[in-house]
Write an enzyme that holds these catalytic residues in place. Sequence first.
Site, PDB file in Angstrom:
ATOM      1  N   ARG A  97       8.795   6.916  -9.950  1.00  0.00           N
ATOM      2  CA  ARG A  97       7.980   7.277 -11.110  1.00  0.00           C
ATOM      3  C   ARG A  97       6.621   6.608 -10.977  1.00  0.00           C
ATOM      4  NH1 ARG A  97      10.978  10.469 -11.368  1.00  0.00           N
ATOM      5  NH2 ARG A  97      12.383  11.240 -12.953  1.00  0.00           N
ATOM      6  N   ASN A 113       5.014  -2.439  -4.419  1.00  0.00           N
ATOM      7  CA  ASN A 113       5.739  -1.203  -4.084  1.00  0.00           C
ATOM      8  C   ASN A 113       5.911  -1.112  -2.574  1.00  0.00           C
ATOM      9  OD1 ASN A 113       6.873   1.434  -4.495  1.00  0.00           O
ATOM     10  ND2 ASN A 113       4.921   2.318  -3.837  1.00  0.00           N
ATOM     11  N   HIS A 115       6.225   1.815   0.454  1.00  0.00           N
ATOM     12  CA  HIS A 115       6.010   3.246   0.678  1.00  0.00           C
ATOM     13  C   HIS A 115       6.358   3.565   2.127  1.00  0.00           C
ATOM     14  CE1 HIS A 115       4.324   7.186  -0.031  1.00  0.00           C
ATOM     15  NE2 HIS A 115       3.705   7.089   1.143  1.00  0.00           N
ATOM     16  N   SER A 142       4.813   0.501   4.375  1.00  0.00           N
ATOM     17  CA  SER A 142       3.774  -0.383   3.845  1.00  0.00           C
ATOM     18  C   SER A 142       4.236  -0.975   2.522  1.00  0.00           C
ATOM     19  CB  SER A 142       2.489   0.405   3.557  1.00  0.00           C
ATOM     20  OG  SER A 142       2.100   1.189   4.664  1.00  0.00           O
ATOM     21  N   ASP A 151      -0.324   5.094  -4.512  1.00  0.00           N
ATOM     22  CA  ASP A 151      -0.066   4.426  -3.224  1.00  0.00           C
ATOM     23  C   ASP A 151      -1.351   3.876  -2.606  1.00  0.00           C
ATOM     24  OD1 ASP A 151       2.672   5.096  -3.427  1.00  0.00           O
ATOM     25  OD2 ASP A 151       2.302   7.063  -2.538  1.00  0.00           O
ATOM     26  N   GLN A 179      13.165  -0.531   9.032  1.00  0.00           N
ATOM     27  CA  GLN A 179      11.981  -1.405   9.014  1.00  0.00           C
ATOM     28  C   GLN A 179      11.610  -1.809   7.581  1.00  0.00           C
ATOM     29  OE1 GLN A 179      10.895  -2.726  11.752  1.00  0.00           O
ATOM     30  NE2 GLN A 179      12.396  -1.467  12.850  1.00  0.00           N
TER      31      GLN A 179
END
Length: 202
Positions: A97, A113, A115, A142, A151, A179
């Site tokens: 979200r 976060n 990504h 990332s 992002d 990863q």
Amino acid sequence: MSGAKSGPRLGILISGRGSNMAAILKAIEAGTLGAIPAVVLSHNPKAEGLVTAAQQDIPTFAELISEFDSKEAYEAWVVGVLKDHQVDLVILAGYMRLVGPTLLAAFPNRILNIHPSYLPAFKGLHAQRQAVEAGAKESGCSVHVVDDTLDGGPLILQTKVPVLPGDTEASLSERILVQEHQLYPKAIAQYWEKENNRASVN
Ligand code: GRF
């Protein structure tokens, strides 16, 4: 859970599986990440990760966004739960979200976060599919600070992952995920240490 008893108190937000959350909990348990898992929240009461967290005696909360009058009201509830649990850092772990102004304002520079791309490439949904469809030679993952861009907040750590001939969205996602699990706990530790050093210099 018998892991670290010091470090930032984490409020972890999930939408589903919660494998990144599980990797963070494992790093805490192993002592490689000094942090305290204070609370886990989801907008999806059926998120599998809620079960994982509850099994480790971490308080969990889940409410459908549709139960609230607005996204602001939902986020105000999230902020209340995070504050009640004295959360220092908010960790988005597969939280599908967009973070709105209510949550951002309550935790400025305190929301991270992960990504599944090597940002700034392939922002938004289906990042692994975007990489495969673009014919990219590499992608990655990332960890970044969340701001009001999609992002686009300041990067903390990244890992590159090659896109192999014949890769599908699923095969690339699987290799990137391995990863991600290594990267997220490291990025949390590094970010918290830097922020603390900055605070002690100022
Ligand atoms: C991960 O690939 C994460 O980067 C993306 O969604 C996926 C969530 O997986 N945002 P999980 O819920 O952590 O297993």
